[in-house]
Enzyme design. Structure first.
Site, short mmCIF file in Angstrom:
data_model
loop_
_atom_site.label_atom_id
_atom_site.label_comp_id
_atom_site.label_asym_id
_atom_site.label_seq_id
_atom_site.Cartn_x
_atom_site.Cartn_y
_atom_site.Cartn_z
N CYS A 50 -27.11 -32.18 -125.53
CA CYS A 50 -27.68 -31.12 -124.68
C CYS A 50 -29.12 -30.84 -125.03
O CYS A 50 -29.99 -30.78 -124.17
CB CYS A 50 -26.84 -29.85 -124.81
SG CYS A 50 -27.51 -28.48 -123.85
N CYS A 85 -29.16 -31.43 -121.23
CA CYS A 85 -29.47 -30.25 -120.42
C CYS A 85 -30.92 -29.77 -120.56
O CYS A 85 -31.59 -29.51 -119.57
CB CYS A 85 -28.55 -29.09 -120.82
SG CYS A 85 -26.88 -29.54 -121.25
N LYS A 116 -33.68 -32.37 -119.45
CA LYS A 116 -33.44 -32.54 -118.00
C LYS A 116 -34.00 -31.36 -117.22
O LYS A 116 -34.71 -31.52 -116.22
CB LYS A 116 -31.94 -32.71 -117.77
CG LYS A 116 -31.49 -32.87 -116.31
CD LYS A 116 -31.09 -31.55 -115.65
CE LYS A 116 -30.10 -30.71 -116.38
NZ LYS A 116 -28.71 -31.10 -116.25
N TYR A 172 -23.25 -35.06 -111.42
CA TYR A 172 -24.37 -34.21 -111.83
C TYR A 172 -25.64 -35.02 -112.09
O TYR A 172 -26.70 -34.76 -111.52
CB TYR A 172 -24.05 -33.53 -113.18
CG TYR A 172 -23.07 -32.41 -113.20
CD1 TYR A 172 -23.50 -31.10 -113.38
CD2 TYR A 172 -21.70 -32.64 -113.12
CE1 TYR A 172 -22.61 -30.06 -113.47
CE2 TYR A 172 -20.80 -31.61 -113.21
CZ TYR A 172 -21.25 -30.31 -113.38
OH TYR A 172 -20.36 -29.28 -113.47
N GLU A 180 -29.21 -35.07 -109.99
CA GLU A 180 -30.31 -34.39 -110.68
C GLU A 180 -31.50 -35.31 -110.87
O GLU A 180 -32.65 -34.94 -110.58
CB GLU A 180 -29.82 -33.84 -112.02
CG GLU A 180 -28.90 -32.64 -111.85
CD GLU A 180 -28.22 -32.21 -113.15
OE1 GLU A 180 -27.66 -31.09 -113.16
OE2 GLU A 180 -28.23 -32.98 -114.13
N HIS A 216 -32.47 -5.34 -102.64
CA HIS A 216 -33.19 -5.80 -101.44
C HIS A 216 -34.70 -5.79 -101.67
O HIS A 216 -35.22 -4.86 -102.27
CB HIS A 216 -32.85 -4.88 -100.27
CG HIS A 216 -33.46 -5.30 -98.98
ND1 HIS A 216 -32.97 -6.36 -98.24
CD2 HIS A 216 -34.55 -4.83 -98.31
CE1 HIS A 216 -33.72 -6.51 -97.16
NE2 HIS A 216 -34.69 -5.59 -97.19
N GLU A 240 -28.18 -10.42 -102.73
CA GLU A 240 -27.50 -9.33 -102.02
C GLU A 240 -26.55 -9.85 -100.95
O GLU A 240 -25.63 -9.13 -100.52
CB GLU A 240 -28.51 -8.37 -101.39
CG GLU A 240 -29.33 -8.97 -100.27
CD GLU A 240 -30.31 -7.96 -99.67
OE1 GLU A 240 -29.90 -6.81 -99.42
OE2 GLU A 240 -31.48 -8.33 -99.47
#
Length: 520
Positions: A97, A102, A105, A237, A241, A496, A501
């Site tokens: 990772c 991760c 990447k 993935y 990616e 908002h 939302e």
């Protein structure tokens, strides 16, 4: 002095010293011998070099080592020497990772995102030159600097926790013994009451002619030159990616995958959205296709497909899955059970069939995500040293695919919900143009989705594909973990203006799906 329980039995059997009280001791001593409790007693008293020895200092291994040490355990850990590209003999503290997964990447995803963002900026008043240069080597240097920094941080985390780090290759040579081959080739053995395997997984290559011409994600993160033409094989993935990364940096990208849509296992509706976005960004999709041969030529790599198509590429990425890192651990020699993929079989507490040996993370091939390995490492430490047996909970674990724009989900897909639910499933969706795109002119919709149990009103799953999806989904995951209902989502006041939302304003039912009845 009595020499042990066997001597005690002999002593207590002496007629001259027999008494009713001593008789009970004789019975108890004999029972200890018969039941094997003597061996357990000796084992408890045995001296070990460590309470815990961990093989593999990736995210899960480091977490388990640190937390075990915090519970008072004496902990050792070993890891291969650092290098950005892994092999059987190089790796690095921090693991996949941090060093070649991760983190680097995501850095490249950020870098790739600036290209389209700069184009979008023109309609926001930014006067930019027509030609914008991208310096791949500069980004690569910055990426490498960051993973070296993180490698150092992980080492300090271990040191500060009192964990002893050994640099070298570890293997299991007994139920309570680990052998570490140091950098100079010398081998040292250490005994441990508990052994934890956390060696992760490695990228695999499909066996086709010319496979040596292709690269895996390891090499893709450290290419000397940015390719102009890239071919990616895979639909998971890593494939989508890297397709997004290279396309964002201006490369021509062809993505080949076996199924109709990429990202098998995700919600089908969201898979279609991702495919549409990839094409919208200029990636050439080749569904129901695979590669059969790679040939080196003067013009580059000739890629041959199963449909007879030929494409020229500067780089070919195999993103076709990963395999557990168990081959060199000698686990079979001590009787640790593996499954057909080479993954270590464990129980609900991450314990193998050998009581003193445990395993966590990708090497067990359960749910191969870094935060899951962290959870497993934490729960292992609590179970083994914290006096609090804990089973990892794999329900409602959020995840993200960092394509551009990203996809993030938590809970069940629509297909999974329909399969698991006892009754009907309610689906709520919202498709809209993000506010940012209304000015930039980018034609790319954000999609949000909630899957709800019709009978209980409980939200079973949530999905989003659009800017900031992972950041939003982390908060949604807490709600699902708490068992939130659709009514509770609806009663929540939104922020908002924001995309988030929309998750609390989807009041109109998109469709009601009825579970098909079976005639048994």
């Amino acid at each position: 002095m009595l020499g042990g329980v066997s001597d005690l039995v002999s002593f207590l059997n002496n007629k001259e010293r027999r008494s009713s009280r001593l008789q009970s001791w004789v019975i108890m001593a004999r029972k200890m011998l018969i039941d094997g409790e003597l061996e357990n007693s000796k084992q408890e008293e045995a001296h070990y070099d460590f309470d815990l020895f961990v093989i593999g200092a990736g995210s899960g291994g480091v977490r388990a080592a640190r937390f075990s040490a915090q519970f008072g355990a004496k902990v050792g850990i070993c890891e291969l020497p650092f290098h950005p590209i892994s092999s059987e003999v190089i790796g690095g503290v921090g693991g996949t990772c941090v060093i070649r997964g991760c983190v680097p990447k995501k850095i490249l995803v950020y870098g790739a995102s600036f290209g389209p963002e700069l184009e979008d900026a023109r309609n926001y008043g930014w006067e930019l030159n027509e030609k914008i240069d991208f310096n791949w080597k500069k980004l690569l240097h910055k990426k490498t600097e960051e993973i070296i920094r993180l490698n150092g941080i992980y080492k300090r985390l271990l040191s500060n926790a009192g964990v002893k780090l050994y640099e070298g290759e570890g293997k299991v040579v007994g139920p309570n013994e680990v052998e570490v081959t140091q950098l100079d080739g010398t081998k040292i053995c250490y005994s441990a009451k508990h052994i934890l395997i956390a060696t992760g997984s490695r990228a695999q290559r499909p066996a086709i002619p010319g496979q040596e011409l292709a690269i895996t994600s390891d090499e893709a993160l450290s290419l000397d030159e940015l390719p102009k033409r890239a071919v990616v094989l895979g639909g998971g993935y890593i494939a989508v990616e890297f397709a997004s990364i290279w396309r964002g940096m201006g490369c021509t990208v062809d993505l080949f995958f076996r199924k109709e849509l990429p990202l098998r296992g995700f919600d089908d509706e969201m898979r279609a959205v991702v495919a549409r976005n990839l094409e919208g960004r200029g990636i050439n999709l080749h569904p129901r296709s695979t590669l059969t041969q790679l040939v080196k030529t003067e013009e580059g790599i000739k890629v041959v497909t199963d449909h007879g198509e030929e494409i020229m590429a500067d780089v070919v990425l195999f993103a076709t899955g990963r395999a557990p890192n168990t081959k060199r651990l000698s686990l079979e020699a001590v009787g640790v059970e593996l499954d057909k993929t080479g993954a270590i079989k464990v129980d609900e507490y991450s314990r193998t069939n050998i009581p003193s040996i445990w395993a966590i993370g990708d090497v067990t091939n359960r749910m191969n995500l870094t935060p899951v390995a962290l959870m497993e490492g934490t729960y292992f430490a609590k179970t083994a040293f914290g006096g609090e047996p804990c089973k990892p909970d794999y329900s409602n674990i959020p995840c993200a695919v960092f394509c551009i724009p990203p996809l993030s989900v938590v809970g069940l897909s629509e297909e999974q919900a329909l399969e698991q639910a006892k009754g009907d499933v309610l689906v709520f969706t919202s498709t809209f143009n993000p506010m940012k795109n209304t000015v930039s002119g980018r034609q790319e919709k954000t999609i949000m989705k909630l899957v709800v149990d019709a009978e209980t009103d409980k939200v079973l799953g949530a999905s989003m594909c659009g800017p900031d999806a992972p950041e939003i989904m982390q908060g949604i995951a807490i709600a699902l973990k708490c068992g939130a209902t659709k009514a509770q989502f609806d009663s929540t006041v939104g922020i908002h203006p924001s995309a988030a939302e929309e998750f609390v304003t989807m009041r109109s039912l998109t469709r009601r799906v009825t579970k098909p009845k079976t005639n048994l």
